[in-house]
Design a protein around this motif. Sequence first.
Motif, PDB file in Angstrom:
ATOM      1  N   UNK A  47       7.419  -5.059   0.531  1.00 40.73           N
ATOM      2  CA  UNK A  47       7.287  -6.166   1.466  1.00 40.73           C
ATOM      3  C   UNK A  47       5.890  -6.374   1.999  1.00 40.73           C
ATOM      4  N   UNK A  48       4.940  -5.598   1.492  1.00 43.75           N
ATOM      5  CA  UNK A  48       3.592  -5.639   2.061  1.00 43.75           C
ATOM      6  C   UNK A  48       2.728  -6.756   1.494  1.00 43.75           C
ATOM      7  N   UNK A  49       3.139  -7.361   0.375  1.00 47.28           N
ATOM      8  CA  UNK A  49       2.261  -8.308  -0.283  1.00 47.28           C
ATOM      9  C   UNK A  49       2.444  -9.757   0.119  1.00 47.28           C
ATOM     10  N   UNK A  50       3.329 -10.058   1.063  1.00 45.65           N
ATOM     11  CA  UNK A  50       3.582 -11.445   1.436  1.00 45.65           C
ATOM     12  C   UNK A  50       2.661 -11.877   2.571  1.00 45.65           C
ATOM     13  N   UNK A  51       1.972 -12.968   2.385  1.00 43.90           N
ATOM     14  CA  UNK A  51       1.105 -13.518   3.423  1.00 43.90           C
ATOM     15  C   UNK A  51       1.944 -14.379   4.374  1.00 43.90           C
ATOM     16  N   UNK A  52       1.824 -14.129   5.667  1.00 43.11           N
ATOM     17  CA  UNK A  52       2.502 -14.975   6.638  1.00 43.11           C
ATOM     18  C   UNK A  52       3.819 -14.448   7.148  1.00 43.11           C
ATOM     19  N   UNK A  53       4.242 -13.284   6.681  1.00 44.25           N
ATOM     20  CA  UNK A  53       5.490 -12.692   7.166  1.00 44.25           C
ATOM     21  C   UNK A  53       5.457 -11.193   6.923  1.00 44.25           C
ATOM     22  N   UNK A  54       6.165 -10.462   7.765  1.00 43.00           N
ATOM     23  CA  UNK A  54       6.314  -9.021   7.590  1.00 43.00           C
ATOM     24  C   UNK A  54       7.717  -8.743   7.065  1.00 43.00           C
ATOM     25  N   UNK A  55       7.792  -7.961   6.005  1.00 42.10           N
ATOM     26  CA  UNK A  55       9.079  -7.647   5.388  1.00 42.10           C
ATOM     27  C   UNK A  55       9.294  -6.152   5.344  1.00 42.10           C
ATOM     28  N   UNK A  56      10.554  -5.746   5.574  1.00 37.60           N
ATOM     29  CA  UNK A  56      10.948  -4.354   5.379  1.00 37.60           C
ATOM     30  C   UNK A  56      12.198  -4.357   4.518  1.00 37.60           C
ATOM     31  N   UNK A  57      12.154  -3.653   3.393  1.00 36.58           N
ATOM     32  CA  UNK A  57      13.259  -3.655   2.445  1.00 36.58           C
ATOM     33  C   UNK A  57      13.949  -2.300   2.408  1.00 36.58           C
ATOM     34  N   UNK A  58      15.284  -2.330   2.346  1.00 35.54           N
ATOM     35  CA  UNK A  58      16.105  -1.127   2.227  1.00 35.54           C
ATOM     36  C   UNK A  58      17.035  -1.311   1.032  1.00 35.54           C
ATOM     37  N   UNK A  59      16.964  -0.453   0.008  1.00 34.20           N
ATOM     38  CA  UNK A  59      17.839  -0.594  -1.166  1.00 34.20           C
ATOM     39  C   UNK A  59      19.309  -0.501  -0.773  1.00 34.20           C
TER      40      UNK A  59
END
Length: 315
Positions: free
Chosen positions: A12-24
Amino acid sequence: MREELSDPELAGAGLHGAQLRLVPLRRGPFAASSSSFLLEDMTLQVGACSAHMCLAAVAPDRGLLHLSLNPDENLLINGVASGPRSFGLYGSGAEVLRSSEHDVQFALVTFSTALVGTLAEATAGEALLRPGSHTLLRPSTSAWAKITSLARAAGAMVLEAPMVFEGEQPRQALRETLLQAFHELVASVGNDAPVSPPRSSRARKRIVFAADEYLRAHVDRPIYTTQLCRALGVSASALSEAFQSTSMISPHRFLKQRRLGMVRSVLLSREGPRPMVKSVALSHGFWHLGQFAQDYRNAFGEAPSATLERIRGTA
């Protein structure tokens, strides 16, 4: 920019303009791939990802469009089933909780607040992109097909001829075509009412985000369900219902995945003395080392010792 990732902490670190956290959300190695296009005041990201739960927060000065590229995909967004051929539109500062039990193909568009007014005008002035808003919409089939075809074509071109978008004119042309397709997508919604989550879903989403915020504030130590309930002031049943209804994962599994991710981060670190797998596992609450090794392999596709040896070999 093209990325292939196997670590959900980095996906989730590569998106510009938003913070993402992913859980499988399922056993087996995690995999994500994406192509990102920086188009002045817009960013397009096209990619695919293993089944996951995503907690997203839009930046204060951006808006976000989320679009599934699979016509039959049915995601759970803020506790509501999206339905096929739908898209999410989110204003600055909005929080989004999205889950899928299956692999997904997606397109994400983030855009500056300067563009928000012109995009919202397409719906007869309806404030779909006001700060903090999150709206699930169902456009016409033709408008959905046009923008998804554009996103797929851009993603395929990066694989076939990655040098194409180094030129200013191809990027400008892509931006203009994307902006037009975006306008048509939003305008095609017409007078259909947006799909809004019920009040109970909004309350449950707040619990999940509060849990994630508490975990991020205590990254130095493992957290367990009892501690989390005490910190949030909710019962175990309320916590379980919040996670299950909005993200298809139990609090126990969510916390376990987080602790596995913390172990992996330590093993991947090149700073300080080289750790021992056993000591790292025990310090993160994994006392049954055989089960820990199996859970780690299920989550990351390799044994913890293999992770450590691989890092040592590249140090």
